[in-house]
Write an enzyme that holds these catalytic residues in place. Sequence first.
Site, PDB file in Angstrom:
ATOM      1  CG  HIS A  62      -3.772  -7.640  -4.310  1.00 29.55           C
ATOM      2  ND1 HIS A  62      -3.472  -7.846  -5.634  1.00 29.55           N
ATOM      3  CD2 HIS A  62      -2.865  -6.731  -3.854  1.00 29.55           C
ATOM      4  CE1 HIS A  62      -2.436  -7.106  -5.969  1.00 29.55           C
ATOM      5  NE2 HIS A  62      -2.045  -6.428  -4.905  1.00 29.55           N
ATOM      6  CD  GLN A  68       4.365   2.732  -4.371  1.00 28.99           C
ATOM      7  OE1 GLN A  68       3.665   3.278  -3.519  1.00 28.99           O
ATOM      8  NE2 GLN A  68       4.413   1.410  -4.477  1.00 28.99           N
ATOM      9  CG  MET A  84      -0.023   0.566  -5.917  1.00 32.81           C
ATOM     10  SD  MET A  84       1.436   1.363  -6.642  1.00 32.81           S
ATOM     11  CE  MET A  84       2.366  -0.047  -7.215  1.00 32.81           C
TER      12      MET A  84
END
Length: 282
Positions: free
Chosen positions: A39, A63, A32
């Site tokens: 990441h 979500q 995201m």
Amino acid sequence: MPAPILRELDVLRDTTLPWRLAGETIGVVPTMGALHDGHLSLVEAAKAACDRVIVTIFVNPMQFNNPEDLANYPRTEHDDARKLERFDIDALYVPDGSQMYPDGFASKVTVSGLTDVLCGAHRPGHFDGVATVVAKLFLQTSASDAFFGEKDFQQLQIVRRMARDLDIPTTVHGCPTIREIDGLAMSSRNLLLSDRARVTAPRLHEEMEIMAEAILAGKDFAPLQEAAIKRLELAGFTKVEYLEMRANDDLSLLSAPTRPARLLAAAWLAGVRLIDNIAVEA
């Protein structure tokens, strides 16, 4: 070098078609955005394992339970693209809401059982949103492999079950949690911590390490849990949503590590929800 930024599904599929025809493996790292070293470790793992690598950035409204949380989520696409340059990925896929959820979109993916506990019990519908968007990303990218961090361990197990149950031919890899030097699990939400709260935040991991060592020494779980929660509250955590030991495979609740197990926790600190987990193993 900068990767091409793709924003439309048709362009993405045109890009991956020759890779698929050539029999190349395609690794996807769904994110995201607000990329950090956690990441980037997933990107590195994907580069080592696959012929082609796609990183996706999509802040998924499905979500989020709280509209304010969605609005405040960091959006740093330019900086994210710069961080990815040294990995020489093949594409950065950044769809907007109309690409993911076009007019009339009415479907969702639910993974029963695994979604009813831990974060799922405190964030109703959250994992339906995760499973739905990840299923779409697997299909859109034609990924042969996908890379997720173990920091979101419940999410990792849900995604694995979803791919297996739906016969999506994507192998889901779990990669080790990346931590700051003081033990705090790296997370985009850490950016929301005040300076004071950032000093306190590593206590969550410290208490879990103390618990794991005591459990392996044969001590009873319940008093360890109670004492750890009290210490966290004294340190400044305003609410400990859960601090539990669960089986790795089906997340069933355990009072002793009779099977491969994990300690999992979620706690609030200065208005920021932190999660963490560690293995309980000799």
